[in-house]
Structures are given as C-alpha cells and as structure tokens.
Design an enzyme around this catalytic site. Structure first.
Site, PDB file in Angstrom:
ATOM      1  CE  LYS A 112      -3.442  -3.255   0.586  1.00 28.82           C
ATOM      2  NZ  LYS A 112      -4.720  -2.626  -0.442  1.00 28.82           N
TER       3      LYS A 112
HETATM    4  C1  LIG Z   1      -0.594  -7.796   2.454  1.00 31.16           C
HETATM    5  C2  LIG Z   1      -1.916  -8.060   1.491  1.00 31.16           C
HETATM    6  N1  LIG Z   1      -2.400  -8.839  -0.260  1.00 31.16           N
HETATM    7  C3  LIG Z   1      -2.976  -8.573  -0.882  1.00 31.16           C
HETATM    8  C4  LIG Z   1      -3.805  -7.206  -0.058  1.00 31.16           C
HETATM    9  C5  LIG Z   1      -4.856  -7.619  -1.885  1.00 31.16           C
HETATM   10  O1  LIG Z   1      -5.032  -6.555  -2.250  1.00 31.16           O
HETATM   11  P1  LIG Z   1      -6.494  -6.154  -2.720  1.00 31.16           P
HETATM   12  O2  LIG Z   1      -7.324  -5.470  -1.452  1.00 31.16           O
HETATM   13  O3  LIG Z   1      -6.214  -4.573  -3.816  1.00 31.16           O
HETATM   14  O4  LIG Z   1      -6.847  -6.823  -3.669  1.00 31.16           O
HETATM   15  C6  LIG Z   1      -3.638  -6.911   0.196  1.00 31.16           C
HETATM   16  C7  LIG Z   1      -4.899  -6.055   0.400  1.00 31.16           C
HETATM   17  O5  LIG Z   1      -5.479  -4.950  -0.186  1.00 31.16           O
HETATM   18  C8  LIG Z   1      -3.108  -6.369   1.198  1.00 31.16           C
HETATM   19  O6  LIG Z   1      -2.896  -5.726   2.341  1.00 31.16           O
HETATM   20  N1  LIG Z   2      -6.535  -5.078   2.026  1.00 37.37           N
HETATM   21  C1  LIG Z   2      -6.590  -3.488   2.390  1.00 37.37           C
HETATM   22  C2  LIG Z   2      -8.649  -3.501   1.971  1.00 37.37           C
HETATM   23  C3  LIG Z   2      -7.967  -2.426   1.780  1.00 37.37           C
HETATM   24  O1  LIG Z   2      -8.485  -2.059   0.468  1.00 37.37           O
HETATM   25  P1  LIG Z   2      -7.960  -0.302  -0.755  1.00 37.37           P
HETATM   26  O2  LIG Z   2      -7.066  -1.482  -1.382  1.00 37.37           O
HETATM   27  O3  LIG Z   2      -9.487  -0.750  -1.546  1.00 37.37           O
HETATM   28  O4  LIG Z   2      -7.685   0.135  -0.259  1.00 37.37           O
HETATM   29  C4  LIG Z   2      -6.476  -2.661   2.979  1.00 37.37           C
HETATM   30  O5  LIG Z   2      -5.698  -4.104   4.104  1.00 37.37           O
HETATM   31  O6  LIG Z   2      -7.019  -2.490   3.928  1.00 37.37           O
END
Ligand SMILES: Cc1ncc(COP(=O)(O)O)c(C=O)c1O
Ligand SMILES: N[C@@H](CCOP(=O)(O)O)C(=O)O
Length: 469
Positions: A112
């Site tokens: 993120k």
């Molecule tokens: C460590 C981790 N892996 C995978 C995901 C999944 O990613 P996305 O929500 O973009 O599918 C998340 C949350 O978003 C996460 O925090």
């Molecule tokens: N897995 C995410 C959930 C929120 O996802 P987002 O990509 O829409 O911000 C988290 O870790 O918070």
C-alpha cells in the site's frame, strides 16, 4: 484525461477532481474515459531506469495540468526515497522462472505504501493549490490504514479517519495505526468485519449532506490515483524480465481487487501480460465467480492472511464495467441485484471477457502454512501469509513454462509474526525503524457497527479541527 463513473450518472471529472472525489456521487467508481497506450519502444526503454523515472512515464498520461512534469518529478522522487531498497520494488527469484516482486520496502512494510506515499503528496498539492481542506475516510483490513496514516500524518490540510475491524487485524498492523501521535489521524476500531467498514465508508460518500459538509475524500482503491500508482510496478517488473519482447504472467494475492486491477490496466496500456491470476484465501468470492459465473457474497472467515478477508471486492466493478462494454445501465442493474440479494450473475459474454484476462485460484489455511514452511526450507526465502497464498496458486497454475511467473509479495513477513511462526517455527523481526512498535502507546476508540455512531464521531472530531466546508 477525463474520468467517468461506472454507474454513468455522476459528473465527468478531470484527474485532480477525481483524486479528491473518492466514490463518484452516483455510488460508482471513476475510470479513465480511455486507457492510454505505451509503445513497445517506450516499454523497452524502462529497463535500467529508476522506479521514479518509470513512474513518471506511466502515470503522466492519466494526469491533468495540476501535475506538470516539474511538479510530478520531485513528488515521485520524494515518495520513493521513503523506500528502504534502492530498486524500490526488487524482484527475487524463488524457483525456475518464478519470481517474487517485493512491494513491501516502504515505511509500513506493505504494498500500500507504493501508492499511498504518492497519493499523500498529490492530495496535499491539489488542496494547497485550491486552498482547501479535506476529511479522508477509509476502511482497512489492516494495511491500507497504516499506509494512509503514515502518508498523511501531520499534513495540515487533511484529517484522516480509518475504520478497521476490531480484533481482525494483526497486532503489528493495529499498532502501526494506533500508535501514531499526530492529531490529524484517527484509527477507529469497528465491531464488525472489513466489509462492514467498507460499506460504512461508501455510505458516508453516498450521504451527500455529510460528504459535502466534511469535504470527504477517499484513499481506498475506490480512488483511481491508487490504481494508477500501482500500475507502475507491473511495467518495472515486466521490463526487468524482458518485456515488451517477452510476455510475463502475474499472480496477485487479492482482496479488494485493486492490485490485480492495476495489472489489468498495465495490460490495456500495452504491457505483454500472458496470464493475470487472482489468488484468494478461503474468502474466495473471486475464484468462485470465475469458476461459476456467479458473484455471491457469503460470510467472511478470519484467516492467517487477514488483509484478504474480504467478500465485497470493490474494484471488481471496474473490470465488470469494461466487460459489459461500458454499459453503465447494465452495471447498475447488477449492482442493484447485489444490494438486494447479495449476488449477481454477469451475462455470459461479460464472463467470457473477464475469463479472457483473468484466471483464479484459492489457497486454504493448511496450504498457506505448508507453503511458508516449504519455501523457507527449500529456498531460504520467508514469505508472508498473503504472498504464500499467491505462491501456492502459482505453483498449481497451468502455465507456459517459458513465460516468467511474477508473484506479487504484498507484505513483509514481520507484519504477521504469529502466523509465520505457526507455519515454520520462525518469528520474523521488525526492521529497525519499527523495533519499538510494541512499546509505543496506542490510542483507538471502539465504535459499534453503526453508521450513525461513526458519522457522529467523525463530525465531532473533524469539526474540532475546523475541517468542515
Ligand atoms: C498484504 C496484502 N495482500 C493483498 C491484499 C489484497 O489486495 P487488493 O485489495 O488490492 O486485492 C491486501 C489488501 O489490500 C493486503 O494488505
Ligand atoms: N486489504 C486492504 C483492504 C482495503 O483495500 P483498498 O486497496 O481498497 O484500500 C487493507 O489492507 O486495508
């Protein structure tokens, strides 16, 4: 570039407005009117350039005049200077023609940070230009919250309120949110699931009086800028492995569908992506949808990869919109069915379009633990549980052995020490900048799973800092 809503009933916006808008006013998600294309020679040129340089080329076509090159370049350089690895997102080989793309070298040890470090700077820039302030509301299953709090802490023009599901994030994730002392950031535990938190965030955006009074903005992947920033690492990895002359496949641990959507955008922009594989844990709505053609919400099950404990996968709406040939009316129909019955079945042609771009696989809890232990034993590499879900899917996926498989490594194993220790007997240590995290004081109210209570809390605290319109 202009941005339209997937639901077709919100104003068309320029990038800077879409950046501040969060959810579109009709409840839809903003997408670009068209995908810009990068030529084969532009992609070939990425190899050997810094992450910030590639980001400049990939992101620029999505922007507006507020982000002239002289503004964007230093912003990107600063954002990626906060990463602890000189390559920003290095590739590590773990098997013949299988690599992990380490996206966790940013300040909060999760992918993120890649987007959030840029988003914080972009929003600040637009708010300063316009002499405005904003109240950011976000939902997290663990990682978005910490990354947002880190990126926005101390910024004068924003208050940040992050809702997280009480007891359903790891202790490291919780402390990364709750131990930050800056007065403009608030981590709020909600007695519910991530899906509840995300539904509350969307409800706040759909409550227009509240939205306008507080000047709400969003940092979840409902915000298109988050997706665009994540497109970059697909190009960086592809170019390092020989694209555009060589196709590459990506296997992406998936929850809210933002990360794998970024891969789809990279493909639409010209990156030769062979297969894009959605990897889910036991919360497998997306792998079930690909298999059955029916998107159907069931209860969320807690797992060792808690950030993927999601059933309502927000960004699937953006791919569905394309698969429906951008027919906003048809999309509204499916979303109405989801709201009424918790399910929808896209038309066959739309499902065929989705299956042409995506595969999916599911990894259960035992397979996740087995993968962590085995990969550590056989290669020395320590996976976090989310990455392990995707490595396990990659190992079982039908694929052309000549095409490199890139597994996105979305978090550092030290964010999930209990799960990693249970799997392989080893407790990963936090890097030095977080070494005292467990001793830092925490501050986090707990609120009921109730939108009225949440809005009242945010109104009281945003007003206290003078952020209302
Ligand atoms: C460590 C981790 N892996 C995978 C995901 C999944 O990613 P996305 O929500 O973009 O599918 C998340 C949350 O978003 C996460 O925090
Ligand atoms: N897995 C995410 C959930 C929120 O996802 P987002 O990509 O829409 O911000 C988290 O870790 O918070």
């Amino acid at each position: 570039m202009r941005y339209i809503s997937t639901r077709g009933e919100a104003p068309v916006l320029a990038f800077s407005d879409a950046l501040l808008a969060g959810l579109a006013r009709d409840g839809g998600l903003y997408v670009p009117e068209a995908f810009p294309a990068l030529s084969a020679s532009e992609i070939a040129h990425f190899a050997g350039h810094s992450y910030a340089e590639v980001a400049g080329k990939v992101i620029a076509p999505f922007l507006d005049a507020a982000f002239a090159p002289a503004v964007l370049k230093p912003m990107l350089e600063e954002a990626y200077a906060s990463f602890r690895h000189p390559a920003t997102t290095p590739l590590v080989q773990i098997a013949p023609n299988r690599f992990v793309l380490e996206l966790f070298h940013g300040p909060t040890l999760a992918f993120k940070d890649v987007a959030m470090q840029l988003l914080g700077r972009m929003m600040d820039h637009v708010l300063i230009q316009r002499d405005q302030r904003a109240t950011i509301v976000g939902a997290t299953s663990g990682d978005t919250g910490g990354a947002a709090i880190e990126a926005f802490r101390g910024r004068e023009r924003t208050d940040v309120f992050i809702l997280y599901p009480a007891g359903r994030v790891s202790e490291v994730q919780r402390r990364q949110m709750t131990s930050v002392p800056d007065a403009n950031v608030h981590a709020i535990a909600i007695e519910g699931t991530f899906d509840d938190c995300q539904a509350h965030v969307k409800a706040m955006f759909n409550h227009h009086a509240f939205r306008d009074e507080l000047r709400l903005a969003g940092v979840n992947s409902i915000n298109w800028a988050r997706i665009v920033a994540q497109v970059v690492y697909y190009f960086v990895a592809g170019a390092a492995l020989g694209s555009p002359h060589r196709p590459v496949s990506f296997i992406v641990p998936t929850g809210n569908f933002g990360d794998v959507l970024a891969g789809y955008v990279a493909k639409r922009m010209g990156l030769p992506v062979d297969r894009l594989t959605i990897a889910t844990n036991v919360n497998d709505i997306l792998s079930r949808t690909l298999a059955t053609g029916r998107y159907e919400i069931t209860g969320v099950m807690p797992s060792s990869s808690p950030s993927m404990d999601i059933q309502v996968s927000s960004n699937f709406e953006r791919v569905l919109f394309d698969a429906l040939d951008r027919d906003a009316g048809a999309l509204r129909g499916l979303m109405a069915s989801l709201a009424q019955s918790g399910a929808f079945a896209p038309p066959n042609a739309a499902m065929a379009a989705i299956r042409a771009d995506f595969d999916a696989g599911r990894t259960d809890e035992a397979q996740t633990a087995e993968t962590i232990a085995r990969v550590r034993r056989e290669t020395g590499y320590l996976l976090d549980p989310h990455t392990a879900v995707a490595v396990s899917v990659a190992e079982r996926a039908a694929h052309d052995p000549r095409v490199p498989q890139v597994v996105l490594a979305t978090a550092h194993p030290a964010k999930f020490p209990d799960a990693v220790e249970r799997a392989c007997g080893e407790r990963p240590a936090l890097p030095p900048h977080l070494a005292d995290l467990m001793e830092r004081p925490e501050r986090t109210p707990t609120l009921p799973n109730d939108i009225t209570a949440i809005e009242a809390y945010i109104t009281a605290h945003a007003r206290a800092s003078g952020h209302t319109a």
